[in-house]
Design an enzyme around this catalytic site. Structure first.
Site, short mmCIF file in Angstrom:
data_model
loop_
_atom_site.label_atom_id
_atom_site.label_comp_id
_atom_site.label_asym_id
_atom_site.label_seq_id
_atom_site.Cartn_x
_atom_site.Cartn_y
_atom_site.Cartn_z
N ASP A 1 -10.39 2.68 -3.52
CA ASP A 1 -11.04 1.44 -3.05
C ASP A 1 -12.47 1.27 -3.57
O ASP A 1 -13.24 2.22 -3.66
CB ASP A 1 -11.12 1.42 -1.52
CG ASP A 1 -9.75 1.25 -0.90
OD1 ASP A 1 -8.74 1.40 -1.60
OD2 ASP A 1 -9.71 0.96 0.31
N ASP B 1 0.84 -1.20 0.00
CA ASP B 1 0.00 0.00 0.00
C ASP B 1 0.88 1.25 0.00
O ASP B 1 2.11 1.16 -0.01
CB ASP B 1 -0.84 -0.06 1.30
CG ASP B 1 -2.29 0.29 1.06
OD1 ASP B 1 -2.57 1.06 0.13
OD2 ASP B 1 -3.13 -0.19 1.84
C1 GAL Z 1 -6.08 0.95 1.32
C2 GAL Z 1 -6.17 -0.12 0.24
C3 GAL Z 1 -7.18 -1.17 0.71
C4 GAL Z 1 -6.71 -1.77 2.02
C5 GAL Z 1 -6.50 -0.64 3.06
C6 GAL Z 1 -5.88 -1.15 4.34
O1 GAL Z 1 -5.18 1.92 0.95
O2 GAL Z 1 -6.55 0.46 -0.96
O3 GAL Z 1 -7.35 -2.16 -0.28
O4 GAL Z 1 -5.52 -2.48 1.83
O5 GAL Z 1 -5.66 0.36 2.54
O6 GAL Z 1 -5.71 -0.16 5.31
#
Ligand code: GAL
Length: 548
Positions: free
Chosen positions: A219, A163
């Site tokens: 997301d 991430d």
């Molecule tokens: C976001 C990511 C998600 C998940 C989340 C966890 O940035 O896009 O899929 O991994 O972080 O905190």
């Protein structure tokens, strides 16, 4: 990762003739690996995960028959850490994972499944923001090699999602930091690590060289507009999927509250684009129809097809999009087709056989009904009524015709990145990274065109999949626009064939056609348009016709 580096040699050799760094023109020669399929903890459980939850979901993959259908990765997302110890090692939250993370990977492996890990390119993970600060100081930044060795050599995980929340707040250069992480993975003894970059937009063509897949959007959640945004965005990133490297449309929200017709569209669009298929729901609590969609073997075959390509839009009527891609063999008789109605009203569309790449009699097989469609009156088109938010998915087989039109929005833009995209202000870096663009305009064929190409050396446009049955003399016609005078060179298979000078069409969206006669090889050809010195005209499409 093993694949990336072993494939690199092949790519270098094959590309010498194309004069570019990655070759997409002869995909059959490359080592192939399909997009991953599995389950991830984030979308339903968020940070409320534990050994019991993870192993329970692994068991559900088996008992529901999803593992047999191909969903074999069990990916632990954010929320398993508890800071970093003074010894520099990540601490595990032992209230959730009392036996540590190796034990979880072992349990997953003992079930014949694969295990996925999560971290961040910066210092913190995303969960450090808004929930109990699990994610503080556990990111990879400054610990790239030790963390990778721990997760992949010591613990034995098989997949890595990285991430960028910590990377963003440190304002790290994504290309440099993710490349460093790829190098740390390559230094592990474990040579089977599937690497996913999660930067929420298409980060740049560099990602293709270092990762197996990369997120292209923010997301997903159960919201039709968000689903539609993700689908539309990925329709125009098809040039970047290929050779075992994939645009990742994010987790499947199937089983989490979408209507059945929306789940059909969701599954069909992920599969025609060869996206990773990673289920996000609680597997022990989803409707039966969702399980059926996830296990749809025809759609899975479409997703996992050995060509590993994404499908461009070949026809569009308003909000109804027709996407088509070859399956099993390039220019073989079988193609995958999805007709998606992203609009809010039922719509009718005459699907053109020519646009699908066929002439004459075709067979149409319905991937949701799992049977041949017998009630379609097929001439040079067939008519479909598609309910709002719904989709059809077909295998169409028949006699193929040579493709005559390649859109600007499916071209490979070498300098393309969305990191500075104005549409994503939250994620915009504080400085501008210039980038070419795919822009929407009703004036363009199918509603999109490529623009802001040219002006520096790396900023060129290429169609890497121009195919000729027999080879010979062709006329390439470019539909282009520019208000001021602009230059552009045309190269075919690395050889300069023409230079258009002082083109002007009268306006930024006043399209005019310019043609050049060229010789195409039998099979694959690469057509490149470029001008390193100054911006080129915008490009709507290229038509490719045999010279008569
Ligand atoms: C976001 C990511 C998600 C998940 C989340 C966890 O940035 O896009 O899929 O991994 O972080 O905190």
């Amino acid at each position: 990762m093993k694949r990336i580096f072993s494939a690199a040699l092949l790519i270098v050799l094959a590309v010498a003739f194309a004069g570019c760094k990655a070759d997409y023109s002869a995909p059959e020669t490359r080592e192939f690996s399909a997009p991953i399929m599995g389950w991830s903890s984030w979308n339903h459980f968020h940070t409320e995960i534990s050994e019991d939850v993870i192993v329970g979901q692994a068991d559900a993959l088996l008992s529901l028959g999803l593992a047999d259908a191909g969903y074999v990765y069990v990916n632990i997302d954010d929320g398993f850490t508890d800071g970093r110890g003074e010894d520099g090692r990540i601490r595990i939250d032992t209230t959730k994972f009392p036996n540590g993370m190796k034990a979880v990977a072992d349990s997953i492996h003992a079930r014949g499944l694969k295990a996925g890990m999560y971290s961040d390119a910066g210092d913190n993970t995303c969960a450090s923001r808004d929930v109990k600060p699990y994610g503080l100081n556990v990111g990879l930044y400054g610990h790239e090699l030790e963390d990778c060795k721990m997760m992949f050599d010591e613990w034995g995980y098989d997949f890595f999602k990285v991430d960028n929340c910590g990377g963003r707040h440190l304002d790290l250069n994504e290309k440099e930091q993710f490349t460093k992480i790829a190098e740390a993975l390559a230094a592990c003894d474990n040579k089977n690590i599937n690497f996913n970059v999660c930067r929420w937009v298409f980060p740049g063509t560099w990602v293709i060289d270092i990762a197996d897949s990369w997120r292209t959007t923010h997301d997903i959640w159960v919201n039709w507009d968000q689903l539609k945004t993700i689908i539309k965005e990925n329709m125009y990133l098809v040039a970047y999927t290929g050779g075992g490297h994939y645009n990742d449309m994010d987790m499947l929200e199937i089983g989490m509250g979408f209507k059945p017709e929306e789940e059909r569209t969701h599954m069909a669009c992920w599969c025609i684009q060869s996206s990773p298929l990673v289920v996000g729901c609680d597997l022990n609590n989803m409707p039966d129809y969702s399980i059926e969609f996830l296990k749809n073997e025809d759609l899975i075959a479409m997703d996992q097809d050995r060509l590993g390509i994404a499908a461009p839009v070949v026809q569009r009527e308003g909000e109804v999009y027709v996407m088509a891609k070859d399956m099993e063999r390039y220019y073989g008789p079988k193609r995958a087709v999805v007709v998606a109605n992203l609009g809010d009203e039922t719509a009718s569309i005459d699907v053109s056989l020519e646009a699908l790449g066929f002439k004459g009699k075709v067979n149409v097989y319905d991937c949701f009904a799992h049977s041949e469609v017998t009630d379609l009156a097929i001439g040079d088109h067939f008519t479909l009524n598609v309910p709002a938010h719904d989709s059809y998915a077909f295998f169409v087989t028949g006699k193929r015709i040579e493709r005559t039109r390649y859109q600007g929005e499916e071209a490979f833009l070498n300098a393309y990145t969305e990191i500075n995209d104005q549409d994503y202000p939250v994620y915009r870096r504080p400085y501008d990274i210039p980038s070419p663009r795919y822009w929407e305009s009703p004036s363009a064929d199918l509603g999109l065109y490529a623009t802001l190409v040219g002006g520096w050396e790396d900023n060129w446009l290429e169609w890497r999949n121009v195919y000729s049955f027999k080879g010979g003399e062709y006329v390439l016609t470019f539909n282009l626009a520019c208000a001021d005078e602009r230059d552009m060179t045309v190269s075919v298979n690395g050889e300069l064939v023409d230079k258009f000078e002082a083109i002007t069409t009268g306006g930024d969206l006043d399209w005019k056609e310019l043609s050049v006669k060229v010789k195409l090889n039998k099979g694959w050809n690469v057509v490149r348009l470029e001008n390193p010195a100054a911006p080129m005209p915008s490009i709507d499409y290229m038509s490719v016709k045999i010279f008569k």
